[in-house]
Design a protein around this motif. Sequence first.
Motif, mmCIF file in Angstrom:
data_model
loop_
_atom_site.group_PDB
_atom_site.id
_atom_site.type_symbol
_atom_site.label_atom_id
_atom_site.label_comp_id
_atom_site.label_asym_id
_atom_site.label_seq_id
_atom_site.Cartn_x
_atom_site.Cartn_y
_atom_site.Cartn_z
ATOM 1 N N ILE A 455 0.823 -1.212 0.000
ATOM 2 C CA ILE A 455 0.000 0.000 0.000
ATOM 3 C C ILE A 455 0.860 1.268 0.000
ATOM 4 N N PRO A 456 1.915 1.359 0.838
ATOM 5 C CA PRO A 456 2.785 2.546 0.727
ATOM 6 C C PRO A 456 3.377 2.707 -0.671
ATOM 7 N N LYS A 457 3.762 1.589 -1.303
ATOM 8 C CA LYS A 457 4.306 1.664 -2.663
ATOM 9 C C LYS A 457 3.259 2.189 -3.641
ATOM 10 N N VAL A 458 2.024 1.690 -3.524
ATOM 11 C CA VAL A 458 0.936 2.132 -4.416
ATOM 12 C C VAL A 458 0.673 3.618 -4.233
ATOM 13 N N ILE A 459 0.574 4.063 -2.993
ATOM 14 C CA ILE A 459 0.278 5.473 -2.715
ATOM 15 C C ILE A 459 1.396 6.371 -3.243
ATOM 16 N N ASN A 460 2.621 5.953 -2.999
ATOM 17 C CA ASN A 460 3.755 6.744 -3.477
ATOM 18 C C ASN A 460 3.793 6.802 -5.008
ATOM 19 N N TYR A 461 3.481 5.688 -5.650
ATOM 20 C CA TYR A 461 3.538 5.605 -7.109
ATOM 21 C C TYR A 461 2.498 6.511 -7.762
ATOM 22 N N TYR A 462 1.327 6.596 -7.137
ATOM 23 C CA TYR A 462 0.247 7.386 -7.725
ATOM 24 C C TYR A 462 0.040 8.724 -7.006
ATOM 25 N N SER A 463 0.997 9.146 -6.211
ATOM 26 C CA SER A 463 0.820 10.352 -5.398
ATOM 27 C C SER A 463 0.494 11.582 -6.233
ATOM 28 N N GLY A 464 1.041 11.656 -7.436
ATOM 29 C CA GLY A 464 0.783 12.834 -8.261
ATOM 30 C C GLY A 464 -0.476 12.720 -9.089
ATOM 31 N N LYS A 465 -1.066 11.520 -9.135
ATOM 32 C CA LYS A 465 -2.233 11.305 -9.990
ATOM 33 C C LYS A 465 -3.543 11.192 -9.202
ATOM 34 N N SER A 466 -3.475 10.778 -7.951
ATOM 35 C CA SER A 466 -4.684 10.594 -7.160
ATOM 36 C C SER A 466 -5.220 11.927 -6.658
ATOM 37 N N GLN A 467 -6.527 12.042 -6.569
ATOM 38 C CA GLN A 467 -7.163 13.255 -6.048
ATOM 39 C C GLN A 467 -7.042 13.337 -4.528
ATOM 40 N N LEU A 468 -6.709 12.187 -3.910
ATOM 41 C CA LEU A 468 -6.572 12.169 -2.463
ATOM 42 C C LEU A 468 -5.099 12.144 -2.085
ATOM 43 N N SER A 469 -4.770 12.806 -0.971
ATOM 44 C CA SER A 469 -3.392 12.842 -0.498
ATOM 45 C C SER A 469 -3.023 11.519 0.165
ATOM 46 N N GLU A 470 -1.734 11.339 0.401
ATOM 47 C CA GLU A 470 -1.268 10.131 1.078
ATOM 48 C C GLU A 470 -1.893 10.005 2.456
ATOM 49 N N THR A 471 -1.982 11.126 3.166
ATOM 50 C CA THR A 471 -2.575 11.110 4.505
ATOM 51 C C THR A 471 -4.036 10.686 4.450
ATOM 52 N N GLU A 472 -4.770 11.197 3.457
ATOM 53 C CA GLU A 472 -6.194 10.856 3.328
ATOM 54 C C GLU A 472 -6.383 9.380 2.992
ATOM 55 N N LEU A 473 -5.558 8.847 2.126
ATOM 56 C CA LEU A 473 -5.683 7.440 1.753
ATOM 57 C C LEU A 473 -5.342 6.518 2.925
ATOM 58 N N LEU A 474 -4.267 6.849 3.631
ATOM 59 C CA LEU A 474 -3.866 6.018 4.766
ATOM 60 C C LEU A 474 -4.863 6.111 5.911
ATOM 61 N N ALA A 475 -5.471 7.275 6.062
ATOM 62 C CA ALA A 475 -6.423 7.469 7.157
ATOM 63 C C ALA A 475 -7.671 6.632 6.973
ATOM 64 N N LYS A 476 -7.917 6.189 5.775
ATOM 65 C CA LYS A 476 -9.137 5.443 5.498
ATOM 66 C C LYS A 476 -8.952 3.931 5.607
ATOM 67 N N ILE A 477 -7.814 3.500 6.108
ATOM 68 C CA ILE A 477 -7.601 2.071 6.333
ATOM 69 C C ILE A 477 -8.147 1.701 7.713
ATOM 70 N N THR A 478 -9.055 0.740 7.739
ATOM 71 C CA THR A 478 -9.589 0.240 9.001
ATOM 72 C C THR A 478 -8.892 -1.072 9.304
ATOM 73 N N ASN A 479 -8.057 -1.042 10.317
ATOM 74 C CA ASN A 479 -7.221 -2.207 10.631
ATOM 75 C C ASN A 479 -7.888 -3.019 11.730
ATOM 76 N N TYR A 480 -8.301 -4.248 11.397
ATOM 77 C CA TYR A 480 -8.951 -5.108 12.370
ATOM 78 C C TYR A 480 -7.888 -5.865 13.160
ATOM 79 N N THR A 481 -7.570 -5.373 14.327
ATOM 80 C CA THR A 481 -6.550 -6.020 15.154
ATOM 81 C C THR A 481 -7.092 -6.218 16.556
ATOM 82 N N SER A 482 -6.545 -7.182 17.238
ATOM 83 C CA SER A 482 -6.905 -7.437 18.633
ATOM 84 C C SER A 482 -5.861 -6.795 19.526
ATOM 85 N N ASP A 483 -6.339 -6.025 20.495
ATOM 86 C CA ASP A 483 -5.390 -5.358 21.385
ATOM 87 C C ASP A 483 -5.139 -6.166 22.654
ATOM 88 N N ARG A 484 -5.657 -7.391 22.685
ATOM 89 C CA ARG A 484 -5.451 -8.207 23.878
ATOM 90 C C ARG A 484 -4.058 -8.836 23.871
#
Length: 644
Positions: A455-484
Amino acid sequence: MTIPESIKKFITWIQGFDHRILRNENDVKEKLILPMFYYLCYPDKCHREYPLKTSKSGKYSKNPEIAHIYYTTDNIEQQNTDTSLIFIEAIEPYKNKFYDAIEQAKFYSIHFNSLFFIVTNGYQIKVFNRLRYHKQESIFDINIDILKNIDIASNFYNQLNFDFVKNIDKNTPSILTYTKYNLIERFIRRYPDLQDVLEQCDFEPSTTREGYRLIVVKTKVAIACNLPKAFGEGNCEIEFSSIIFRGLKIYLNHQEILGQFMTGLHTQPDWGCRRFSKQLDKNTFEVYLGQTTLILSELEAVDLCLCIDGVCQEYKNLIIEFENTLETWNFEFVKFSENRGFILFSVKQELWELMQQFADEFDYTKGKSEWHLFHREYISIRVSRGIRDHTFILPKIDRDLSLLPNNQINIIYELNDVNLQSIETRKLTLWQQDIGVLGTWTARYTKQWLLEKYIPKVINYYSGKSQLSETELLAKITNYTSDRALIKEIDHLRDLVPYLRDIQSWLHIYVENIPASFLKPYYQAYTNLVRNTDSSIIGIDYIIGNLHRIEWKNTQEEIPHNSRDWKNLTFKYAMDYLDQQVARINNCKYENSLKADLITRTFIWIIQNGKISFSQAQLNAAKQALLPLWEQSRFEMRHVYPNR
């Protein structure tokens, strides 16, 4: 175990049915019988009504009772004694005059040659199997409240649904569930000469394993099983050596093996720990094998349990080994359309489209750089190095191919047939050697690689072409993890609570008895762990209430106010009671699941609300006792009770 959609609809209907709305016999017909048989999948045109003669002269009374008959066919001309299936008689609501109604229904069911007859007052439902040449057999005697239980409703549906009943051969005597045939065997056993003849029919005990084919044979029972490959589905075939069941072969699919056989392994049939078995008397057991019900002698029941233990332990081990090896336990299993896999995390549509676009551009047929790893197969992205596949990922899309709610895409670690076939074709003891960074990726590693590299590679590769910034794209990842914390790494008592809650949830739906061997170290370790709790702990009434319910025969009754002055009860009293439970279970073979549920609730409350002094040895013992019990609950909640 997935419940078929037709059974889900039946369960939903019966759980929403309120018998209190019934006022007369016509209500019983219109609001119970007709809807019930609709959800049992009987076509409306297969139903007919007949007035019953109720007078001694053989004439119809002024207001004759109505019989409801269901047939195999909707052709009126062909609705006769050869095609009749079920005879139903409704009686007035709230009346319990079943004796005369049953006798009348029995008489007319013989006249109509139906397979079953049913008598109901709208609340109580009595279902009988009309056996040829024998007394009728009661197969259900339940009320509406009991029928709302998921397991009982499923069993009711499986035995009475249209597709099953219409395929029963009327001309074959139903001897398999009839206890007189066990009496025949007992009679034979009284005579040595006949006993020798009988024993010549016994099987030769053996256990053979070739790849994923396992055959376990005991004197009275043999089970041949196709074990599950990867997350595929197995099945089995059961045979008996008894002259009564000679020629009978019972087939069970993957869901039936998991749902019926996996609980109570390595327990005696009379302990009540197995879902498929019920003891009728000292030497007789009723067993439910898929869609078939049999009456077995004690010896047959014991051999059946031993065969099931041999098969299901291997069956279970393979499932657990595959989950452990591919590191999938922490991810939710999903099955949709023709796809199966595990949810790793979710992203917004815009990011998923960039991930797909990158995979198209860096297809492994288009170049040789380190990122030419991909190949698109329909909606799936294949990550591969030449002929070696690493992993498959795909988005979770619903049936109408639209995106999931809120424009969010679940990223799935796919159990792809291509990858699984390569695993399945390897030798049983060697396929695990292919798992790793250079071979087949695990779910955990796939998730890590996607989040940290792809995902970092994809975002970096298309950083100049996407309408959304890197911060916006990364912020929209919902990571399902257990904190136990992992059980072995727990240092703080309250970190035990999520695991105890998992066990309590499992115990709450566990309807069978539990082998005491599972619980003895658990009861002892946690009683010792909470022993030095500050006496000022809040909720002492809740603690004592739970412990008292263990001894009550009727757990729904009110707490007896005059039995003890609860204000004077202390935490010391609770500890004395827990010590009694430890002493009790050490002398038991099995434990009622409700008692284990109540004790676990008590442990949870004390750990959450008490100030506890404990030693490292006590904590270590508690973790050691918790791990096998939690792993058992995890397996059963995931594979035996997946829809609870």
